[in-house]
Design a protein around this motif. Structure first.
Motif, PDB file in Angstrom:
ATOM      1  N   ASP A 191      -2.570   3.552 -15.163  1.00 11.91           N
ATOM      2  CA  ASP A 191      -1.900   4.188 -14.033  1.00 11.91           C
ATOM      3  C   ASP A 191      -0.652   3.386 -13.700  1.00 11.91           C
ATOM      4  N   GLU A 192       0.261   4.025 -12.994  1.00 14.21           N
ATOM      5  CA  GLU A 192       1.452   3.330 -12.503  1.00 14.21           C
ATOM      6  C   GLU A 192       1.425   3.284 -10.987  1.00 14.21           C
ATOM      7  N   THR A 193       2.111   2.312 -10.427  1.00 18.85           N
ATOM      8  CA  THR A 193       2.219   2.189  -8.983  1.00 18.85           C
ATOM      9  C   THR A 193       3.563   1.559  -8.651  1.00 18.85           C
ATOM     10  N   TRP A 194       3.775   1.194  -7.386  1.00 22.36           N
ATOM     11  CA  TRP A 194       5.023   0.582  -6.922  1.00 22.36           C
ATOM     12  C   TRP A 194       4.681  -0.543  -5.969  1.00 22.36           C
ATOM     13  N   VAL A 195       5.594  -1.505  -5.854  1.00 24.18           N
ATOM     14  CA  VAL A 195       5.458  -2.584  -4.877  1.00 24.18           C
ATOM     15  C   VAL A 195       6.828  -2.832  -4.266  1.00 24.18           C
ATOM     16  N   ASN A 196       6.930  -2.759  -2.942  1.00 24.37           N
ATOM     17  CA  ASN A 196       8.184  -3.010  -2.247  1.00 24.37           C
ATOM     18  C   ASN A 196       8.412  -4.499  -2.058  1.00 24.37           C
ATOM     19  N   ALA A 197       9.697  -4.882  -1.976  1.00 24.93           N
ATOM     20  CA  ALA A 197      10.027  -6.278  -1.686  1.00 24.93           C
ATOM     21  C   ALA A 197       9.494  -6.680  -0.321  1.00 24.93           C
ATOM     22  N   GLY A 198       9.455  -5.729   0.608  1.00 24.20           N
ATOM     23  CA  GLY A 198       8.970  -6.003   1.958  1.00 24.20           C
ATOM     24  C   GLY A 198       7.506  -5.703   2.138  1.00 24.20           C
ATOM     25  N   GLU A 199       6.745  -5.737   1.040  1.00 26.39           N
ATOM     26  CA  GLU A 199       5.312  -5.405   1.086  1.00 26.39           C
ATOM     27  C   GLU A 199       4.579  -6.302   2.081  1.00 26.39           C
ATOM     28  N   THR A 200       3.869  -5.677   3.007  1.00 24.54           N
ATOM     29  CA  THR A 200       3.082  -6.429   3.979  1.00 24.54           C
ATOM     30  C   THR A 200       1.940  -5.557   4.460  1.00 24.54           C
ATOM     31  N   TRP A 293      -5.298  -1.544  -8.197  1.00 26.23           N
ATOM     32  CA  TRP A 293      -3.961  -1.616  -7.592  1.00 26.23           C
ATOM     33  C   TRP A 293      -4.066  -2.029  -6.125  1.00 26.23           C
ATOM     34  N   SER A 294      -5.042  -1.486  -5.432  1.00 22.52           N
ATOM     35  CA  SER A 294      -5.207  -1.809  -4.012  1.00 22.52           C
ATOM     36  C   SER A 294      -5.482  -3.290  -3.818  1.00 22.52           C
ATOM     37  N   SER A 295      -6.280  -3.846  -4.708  1.00 22.44           N
ATOM     38  CA  SER A 295      -6.577  -5.272  -4.624  1.00 22.44           C
ATOM     39  C   SER A 295      -5.332  -6.104  -4.921  1.00 22.44           C
ATOM     40  N   VAL A 296      -4.566  -5.693  -5.929  1.00 27.42           N
ATOM     41  CA  VAL A 296      -3.330  -6.407  -6.275  1.00 27.42           C
ATOM     42  C   VAL A 296      -2.350  -6.367  -5.107  1.00 27.42           C
ATOM     43  N   LYS A 297      -2.185  -5.178  -4.517  1.00 25.21           N
ATOM     44  CA  LYS A 297      -1.246  -5.039  -3.397  1.00 25.21           C
ATOM     45  C   LYS A 297      -1.718  -5.833  -2.181  1.00 25.21           C
ATOM     46  N   SER A 298      -3.030  -5.869  -1.971  1.00 21.24           N
ATOM     47  CA  SER A 298      -3.564  -6.651  -0.860  1.00 21.24           C
ATOM     48  C   SER A 298      -3.210  -8.124  -1.037  1.00 21.24           C
ATOM     49  N   TYR A 299      -3.278  -8.608  -2.278  1.00 22.29           N
ATOM     50  CA  TYR A 299      -2.909 -10.000  -2.573  1.00 22.29           C
ATOM     51  C   TYR A 299      -1.431 -10.226  -2.267  1.00 22.29           C
ATOM     52  N   VAL A 300      -0.584  -9.274  -2.691  1.00 23.92           N
ATOM     53  CA  VAL A 300       0.858  -9.404  -2.450  1.00 23.92           C
ATOM     54  C   VAL A 300       1.152  -9.408  -0.960  1.00 23.92           C
ATOM     55  N   ARG A 301       0.537  -8.467  -0.224  1.00 21.92           N
ATOM     56  CA  ARG A 301       0.796  -8.365   1.216  1.00 21.92           C
ATOM     57  C   ARG A 301       0.348  -9.612   1.967  1.00 21.92           C
ATOM     58  N   THR A 302      -0.763 -10.198   1.535  1.00 24.84           N
ATOM     59  CA  THR A 302      -1.293 -11.375   2.214  1.00 24.84           C
ATOM     60  C   THR A 302      -0.401 -12.594   2.006  1.00 24.84           C
ATOM     61  N   ASP A 311      10.207 -13.107  -5.907  1.00 27.10           N
ATOM     62  CA  ASP A 311       8.962 -13.727  -5.470  1.00 27.10           C
ATOM     63  C   ASP A 311       7.820 -12.713  -5.447  1.00 27.10           C
ATOM     64  N   VAL A 312       8.133 -11.467  -5.072  1.00 23.68           N
ATOM     65  CA  VAL A 312       7.113 -10.415  -5.041  1.00 23.68           C
ATOM     66  C   VAL A 312       6.587 -10.146  -6.455  1.00 23.68           C
ATOM     67  N   LYS A 313       7.493 -10.200  -7.440  1.00 22.48           N
ATOM     68  CA  LYS A 313       7.065  -9.987  -8.825  1.00 22.48           C
ATOM     69  C   LYS A 313       6.092 -11.084  -9.262  1.00 22.48           C
ATOM     70  N   GLU A 314       6.366 -12.336  -8.855  1.00 19.53           N
ATOM     71  CA  GLU A 314       5.454 -13.430  -9.190  1.00 19.53           C
ATOM     72  C   GLU A 314       4.098 -13.240  -8.511  1.00 19.53           C
ATOM     73  N   LEU A 315       4.131 -12.790  -7.250  1.00 21.20           N
ATOM     74  CA  LEU A 315       2.878 -12.521  -6.533  1.00 21.20           C
ATOM     75  C   LEU A 315       2.100 -11.395  -7.199  1.00 21.20           C
ATOM     76  N   LEU A 316       2.836 -10.378  -7.667  1.00 19.43           N
ATOM     77  CA  LEU A 316       2.196  -9.249  -8.352  1.00 19.43           C
ATOM     78  C   LEU A 316       1.453  -9.735  -9.591  1.00 19.43           C
ATOM     79  N   GLU A 317       2.107 -10.589 -10.385  1.00 24.42           N
ATOM     80  CA  GLU A 317       1.484 -11.098 -11.603  1.00 24.42           C
ATOM     81  C   GLU A 317       0.255 -11.939 -11.272  1.00 24.42           C
ATOM     82  N   ARG A 318       0.340 -12.727 -10.180  1.00 21.56           N
ATOM     83  CA  ARG A 318      -0.818 -13.518  -9.759  1.00 21.56           C
ATOM     84  C   ARG A 318      -1.940 -12.602  -9.252  1.00 21.56           C
TER      85      ARG A 318
END
Length: 374
Positions: A191-200, A293-302, A311-318
């Motif tokens: 699946d594909e998704t998106w992550v904003n720079a201002g993800e919170t 994806w929800s878990s990944v985004k939750s990690y990024v937002r936190t 920095d968001v891209k690095e958080l996404l990979e983590r």
């Protein structure tokens, strides 16, 4: 008499367009003040900021508008007319897929409880739910049509069921994947998704199969906003995984080139993606990668504190590394339960449709002329 000695003009209403004539007044007032300073070298000199404040006070136009108008004039030597056309989003654009999925689950919930989900019943149930938007009947019909629901009309009742071709496709998928599981064949989900720079963090829900929000977070079922806000830079992401976890080396991540809410157009291999969607038909509830994806985004937002895309891209990979095979096993197990629900709903709706002869299917239109009063 100097303009600053006059009583302040009536303020321009907030949100009202400032026309070309008003912009020209701003420019003329600025020129007059510059001229006065040149002709009276002994008088106190005003800073540019002080000029902006005095022009705003005298004209009744906001300081920001005064500033942008003068900046435009200094750059272009003229001012442009305001664009008075407001682009208003449609109801389908206002309601994100998070809410659409919740509406679908609520309709399915009625069937699982063996209660016929008529349009009036569903409208009341959804409008009473504080976590969902409040709909007018005409808007709700548009949402149902977008979700591929139709009326199954029998006697005086009009039940909401999914479109027949969707039911057939879904049945084929459920039958095939059940066979694959019985054969212990490896099953991969992409699946594909998106992550904003201002993800919170914004909001969260938990599935009824999870006993607590803490359990939901630990198993990765925490869900946040589902559609791009259109603000700031954005990453487009594609990945694939199974009960063994995300496939190593399978992450594709690149910066979005547009701010369109339809981010699917930017994914390379769009022909393959469209083909893939048509073959399944696609349901978010049947793809465990949505939970990943929800878990990944939750990690990024936190952990997002800089709101910079790098920095968001690095958080996404983590965040991808954070999703373990054990979590993927939980996700797939959750989806297997959802598959069983679909089988049950299909059986219940079949029984309902077979109870009386003479039933017929009506598509859902966009106007109040639909036969949906019962």
């Amino acid at each position: 008499m100097d303009l600053v000695d006059v009583s302040p003009s009536k303020k321009n209403p907030r949100g009202k367009f400032v026309g070309t004539d008003q912009k020209q007044i701003i420019i003329n007032m600025y020129k007059d003040k510059v001229k006065q300073q040149l002709e009276n070298p002994d008088s106190p000199k005003l800073t540019y900021r002080q000029m902006l404040l005095e022009i705003s006070k005298s004209s009744g136009i906001g300081q920001r508008t005064v500033q942008t108008t003068l900046a435009e004039y200094k750059t272009n030597g003229t001012v442009s007319s305001p664009n008075k056309k407001k682009i208003r989003p449609t109801i389908l654009e206002k309601v994100d897929s998070f809410d659409k999925d919740a509406i679908r689950r609520k309709i399915h919930g009625f069937w699982l409880n063996r209660e016929v989900p008529t349009l009036p019943k569903m409208l009341v149930a959804i409008n009473e739910d504080d976590t969902l938007p409040n709909f007018k009947p005409s808007s709700f019909r548009k949402i149902l049509k977008d979700l591929q629901f139709v009326y199954a009309k029998k006697s005086r009742n009009s039940a909401l069921i999914e479109r027949e071709d969707i039911i057939i496709w879904c049945g084929r998928y459920l039958d095939q994947i059940r066979k694959y599981r019985e054969q212990n064949r490896p099953i991969y989900y992409l699946d594909e998704t998106w992550v904003n720079a201002g993800e919170t963090h914004s909001r969260a829900w938990r599935d009824s199969t999870v006993n607590s929000l803490r359990d939901a977070f630990l198993t990765g079922l925490t869900m946040g906003q589902k559609e791009p806000s259109g603000k700031g830079k954005r990453l487009i992401v594609l990945h694939i995984g199974s009960t063994d976890g995300f496939l190593p080396g399978g992450l594709l991540c690149f910066e979005s080139k547009t701010q369109s809410t339809d981010y699917h157009d930017e994914m390379n291999g769009s022909t393959f993606f469209e083909w893939f969607v048509k073959i399944l038909p696609y349901h978010c509830e049947l793809n465990p990668i949505e939970l990943a994806w929800s878990s990944v985004k939750s990690y990024v937002r936190t952990h997002n504190s800089t709101f910079k895309l790098k920095d968001v891209k690095e958080l996404l990979e983590r965040g991808v590394e954070y999703v373990t095979p054990e979590m993927w096993t939980n996700f797939v197990g959750h989806v297997v339960k959802e598959e069983e629900k679909f089988w049950t709903i299909d059986s219940i709706t079949d029984d309902y449709m077979d109870e009386e002869p003479g039933r017929h299917i009506l598509t859902i239109g966009d106007t109040s002329s639909d036969s949906d009063s019962n």
